[in-house]
Structures are given as structure tokens and as C-alpha cells.
Design an enzyme around this catalytic site. Structure first.
Site, PDB file in Angstrom:
ATOM      1  N   ASN A  45       0.834  -1.214   0.000  1.00 31.75           N
ATOM      2  CA  ASN A  45       0.000   0.000   0.000  1.00 31.75           C
ATOM      3  C   ASN A  45       0.865   1.259   0.000  1.00 31.75           C
ATOM      4  OD1 ASN A  45      -2.585   1.186  -0.027  1.00 31.75           O
ATOM      5  ND2 ASN A  45      -2.435   1.636   2.160  1.00 31.75           N
ATOM      6  N   SER A 100      -5.235   1.228  17.251  1.00 29.06           N
ATOM      7  CA  SER A 100      -6.228   2.167  16.729  1.00 29.06           C
ATOM      8  C   SER A 100      -7.352   2.373  17.729  1.00 29.06           C
ATOM      9  CB  SER A 100      -6.804   1.581  15.437  1.00 29.06           C
ATOM     10  OG  SER A 100      -7.931   2.321  15.022  1.00 29.06           O
ATOM     11  N   ALA A 101      -7.955   3.552  17.681  1.00 28.76           N
ATOM     12  CA  ALA A 101      -9.146   3.836  18.488  1.00 28.76           C
ATOM     13  C   ALA A 101     -10.276   2.882  18.137  1.00 28.76           C
ATOM     14  CB  ALA A 101      -9.594   5.270  18.235  1.00 28.76           C
ATOM     15  N   TYR A 142     -11.011  -5.640  10.792  1.00 27.12           N
ATOM     16  CA  TYR A 142      -9.778  -4.845  10.959  1.00 27.12           C
ATOM     17  C   TYR A 142      -9.559  -4.525  12.442  1.00 27.12           C
ATOM     18  CZ  TYR A 142      -6.992  -0.581  11.343  1.00 27.12           C
ATOM     19  OH  TYR A 142      -6.075   0.367  11.750  1.00 27.12           O
ATOM     20  N   LYS A 180      -6.671  -5.764  15.259  1.00 34.28           N
ATOM     21  CA  LYS A 180      -5.873  -4.890  16.149  1.00 34.28           C
ATOM     22  C   LYS A 180      -6.032  -5.335  17.607  1.00 34.28           C
ATOM     23  CE  LYS A 180      -3.955  -1.943  13.336  1.00 34.28           C
ATOM     24  NZ  LYS A 180      -2.513  -2.029  13.099  1.00 34.28           N
ATOM     25  N   GLY A 233     -21.385   0.801  10.568  1.00 35.43           N
ATOM     26  CA  GLY A 233     -20.232   0.690  11.474  1.00 35.43           C
ATOM     27  C   GLY A 233     -19.775   2.025  12.039  1.00 35.43           C
TER      28      GLY A 233
END
Ligand code: NAD
Ligand code: UD1
Length: 352
Positions: A34, A123-124, A147, A151, A293
Site C-alpha cells: 500500500n 487504533s481507536a 480490521y 488490532k 459501522g
């Protein structure tokens, strides 16, 4: 030396600049799934310093071993991972395989090589739907997509590793919403295809690449009905990594989580209004249905990072917008226009 996995990506590249400027020697490993090597020439241009680059997958144990054998690595900043929420719902196995394997293989090799200092990009999103705001590190972990689950699982693995051996010093950095770019306009966020996130979408509308912004819902329980987020300048985030790196050897717990955010939330409409204030460009928009979401509001309690890492965000929303816009307007196609210069400018070592 510091090993940076995923160092060609958006947050990794900005952190590498800060590391080099602080005098660290840096090795990047990135499979470029990426990102592009062009970022390496830009890092060189900004800092005047070389990094050692390996185009490799972190899941390649042999390659990792060879890198650790060749270099004396003191700590690892682990950014490498896939990060698109929508894609993770369509291809959960890809996300679990890439993100979990990369972390587990990295940990295995670090342990073998007696390297026990690690900073992990969390991540939050691990918090899921906020039960109370602001979100503190003690909030329940309840991710709502693959995802986020990947995490949370990686965080659990890192907690378990910390509990298994007191030599480990691991910081879990939970980023809120990174935006902005390096002030040089040479590096920034270069999403492939149509951006998922708000700021790159807004800047691509402003530069004329996209016709109009869709606002995902204006019926949330927020000040104006649109979603509220804690946007943080990517350079503040990068500095947060240096603060965590500095603290690691003195960290009393083996594994410790930190929110990296400003502690302030802004709505989508506020962001658009700030953008127009800063750039004098109107952003055409339409209000559409809520995105699956999404949550109404998400912003952090940033006190732990302030108290324990002596770090806090310093950039304001207008700075973030100014720097996002400089990057986008100078590089409307991201990194894709300057690919031909890459191979001559940085040091790349083959491992065999
Ligand atoms: P990015 O996609 O720009 O950077 C990630 C880099 O990792 C890319 O260069 C990619 O090529 C590389 N990579 C992925 N899998 C790899 C593998 N198996 N081996 C080697 N390289 C690999 O993403 P980013 O925005 O810079 O995010 C960095 C980290 O921070 C990610 O772990 C992401 O999940 C996390 N994070 C990002 C955000 C955000 O909004 N950008 C928010 C919270 C957390
Ligand atoms: C997204 C990810 C999250 C990740 C975070 C930071 C999703 C569902 N969540 O969250 O896992 O941690 O980025 O990278 O993708 N918005 C619009 N129109 C757009 C884009 C966004 O109205 O075209 C709104 C959203 O509804 C939200 C706000 O802008 O209210 C910010 O969105 P975004 O930048 O995608 O970040 P998050 O939703 O926080």
C-alpha cells in the site's frame, strides 16, 4: 538502530522523518502493498539522510532473521498492516493472516535476537461503540469489524508476550484520526482509489478529482447531526512515537496502551467549514445514509500520554487542514508522478 515496519506508508514515513531528524539510524521493511519506494527519495530530500530499505514482507521469517543478524536493532516500530475497514469485512482472512502473522513472526524473531522493545500501531477502533466519552485507555475493548478485531487480537498477543517475559517493553499506541502531512508538502497520505476517510476525500473534491462529498448521516446526537472525530496531525502522531520510544526502557509495565489524539472532537460540517476558511474553496456535498459501522462521536482522553510520555498534540485543526491541502494540491496524484527517480537515490540492500 530502529527497525520500522511499514515505513513507506503514511504514518510510518512521517515517523521516519522525525526519527532521522532526532539522530536515529533507521531501517525500513515494507512490502509496498500500500505504498511506493518514491517515499524514500522524499524522506532523503527532507532530512538529507539515508535509510536502509528492504522490500520484504514482515511475514517472511527468513528475511527478518537476516535483517536482525545483519544489523544491531535496538527497537522496532511496527506500522506494517492492512487498514481498510470495508475491505476487512469483505476479506477477513486476508486481514487476520497479514496483520496477525506479521506481528507474531516479528515477535518470534525479536525474541530470538534478544530485541525486546516494540511500539505497535493500534487504533481507536479497538474501543468500538463508545460507552462513555472521552475514551480512556481503560474503556472496554469491543471492536466491530475484522480490521478492528485484528488490532484487538494483536494487542492481546502483545499483552501475553509482556506477561511471559519481563524483558519485553511494549507500547500500544491507539491512534485516533490522523490527517495532515509533513510541512514540506513532499510526503503525505496517498490513498489508492477513492478515499474512505474524510480528509483525503475533502481534499480530492477541492482539487477537482472528485465531484462532491457524501456526508454519511446528519441525524446523529451531535452538535450538528454529523459524526464527530478526534483528528490529529500526523506529525504530532509521529512525535508521539518518539516520546514512547524514549520512555520504553523506563516503562514500568511490560505492555502499556496509550491514546494518541488531541482530546477534542470536530464534526464533519465543522471540518468542511474550517477547510473553506483556510483555503477559500467551497466543498459541494450531499447528505446520504449513515455508513455501516460508524459511531456518532469518538474522541479521547489524552491524559495518560501527557502524564507518562510527556507528549501532547500541539497542532490545531487549521494547521492540519493547511498541511493536508498543501500536500494534495502539490501532489494531486499522490506519489505516482515521480516514480522514475527512485532507484538512484537511496540505499537498498538485498538479503540472501
Ligand atoms: P499505510 O497503509 O499507509 O502503511 C502501512 C504500510 O505497511 C504500507 O506501506 C504497506 O505497504 C505496509 N505493509 C502492509 N502489510 C505488510 C507486510 N505484511 N509486510 C511489509 N509491509 C507491509 O497505513 P498507515 O495509515 O500509515 O497506518 C500505519 C499503521 O497504523 C497500520 O498498522 C494501521 O492499521 C494503523 N492505524 C492507521 C490509522 C489511520 O487512520 N491511518 C488509524 C489507526 C491505526
Ligand atoms: C475510519 C475507520 C476506523 C479507523 C479510522 C482512522 C471506518 C468505518 N472506520 O473511522 O476503523 O480507525 O478511520 O483511520 O472506516 N465521512 C463522511 N464522508 C466521507 C468519509 C467520512 O461523511 O466520505 C464521515 C464519517 O461518517 C465520520 C467522519 O467523516 O463521521 C470521519 O470518517 P473517517 O475519516 O472515515 O474516519 P472514522 O469514521 O473515524
Amino acid at each position: 538502530m530502529i527497525l520500522v515496519t511499514g515505513g513507506c506508508g503514511y504514518i510510518g514515513s512521517h515517523t521516519v522523518v522525525c526519527l532521522l531528524e532526532a539522530g536515529y539510524e533507521v531501517i525500513i521493511i515494507d512490502n509496498l502493498v500500500n505504498s511506493t519506494e518514491v517515499v524514500l527519495t522524499k524522506i532523503k530530500k527532507i532530512t538529507g539522510k539515508e535509510v536502509v530499505f528492504y522490500k520484504e514482507d514482515v511475514c517472511n521469517k527468513q528475511a527478518l532473521r537476516a535483517i536482525f543478524t545483519k544489523h544491531k536493532i535496538d527497537a522496532v516500530l511496527h506500522f506494517a498492516g492492512l487498514k481498510a475497514v470495508g475491505e476487512s469485512c469483505a476479506k477477513p482472512l486476508l486481514y487476520y493472516a497479514n496483520n496477525l502473522n506479521a506481528t507474531m513472526i516479528l515477535l518470534e524473531v525479536m525474541q530470538e535476537m534478544n530485541c525486546y522493545q516494540l511500539i505497535f500501531s493500534s487504533s481507536a477502533t479497538v474501543y468500538g461503540e463508545p460507552q462513555q466519552l472521552p475514551l480512556s485507555e481503560t474503556h472496554v475493548i469491543a471492536p466491530t469489524n475484522p480490521y478492528g478485531s485484528s488490532k484487538a487480537m494483536q494487542e492481546q498477543i502483545l499483552l501475553d508476550m509482556g506477561a511471559s517475559n519481563a524483558l519485553w517493553k511494549i507500547a500500544l499506541l491507539r491512534y485516533f484520526n490522523p490527517i495532515g502531512a509533513h510541512q514540506s508538502g513532499l510526503i503525505g497520505e496517498a490513498p489508492s482509489g477513492i478515499p474512505n476517510n474524510l480528509m483525503p476525500y475533502v481534499t480530492q473534491v477541492a482539487v477537482g478529482k472528485l465531484a462532491k462529498l457524501s456526508i454519511f448521516g446528519n441525524d446523529y446526537q451531535t452538535l450538528d447531526g454529523t459524526g464527530v472525530r478526534d483528528y490529529i496531525h500526523v506529525m504530532d502522531l509521529a512525535q508521539g512515537h518518539l516520546a514512547a520510544l524514549d520512555k520504553l526502557p523506563k516503562q514500568s509495565q511490560a505492555t502499556r496502551a496509550y491514546n494518541l489524539g488531541t482530546g477534542y472532537g470536530y464534526s464533519v460540517l465543522q471540518v468542511i467549514n474550517f477547510f473553506t476558511q483556510e483555503t477559500s474553496i467551497e466543498i459541494p456535498y450531499q447528505v446520504v445514509d449513515r455508513r455501516d459501522g460508524d459511531v456518532a462521536s469518538c474522541y479521547c482522553d489524552a491524559q495518560r500520554a501527557k502524564n507518562e510520555l510527556n507528549w501532547q498534540a500541539k497542532y490545531k485543526m487549521l494547521d492540519m487542514i493547511k498541511d493536508s491541502w498543501r500536500w494534495q494540491s502539490l501532489n494531486p496524484d499522490g506519489y505516482s508522478c515521480s516514480k522514475q527517480n527512485v532507484h538512484t537515490r537511496f540505499k537498498s540492500i538485498n538479503i540472501d
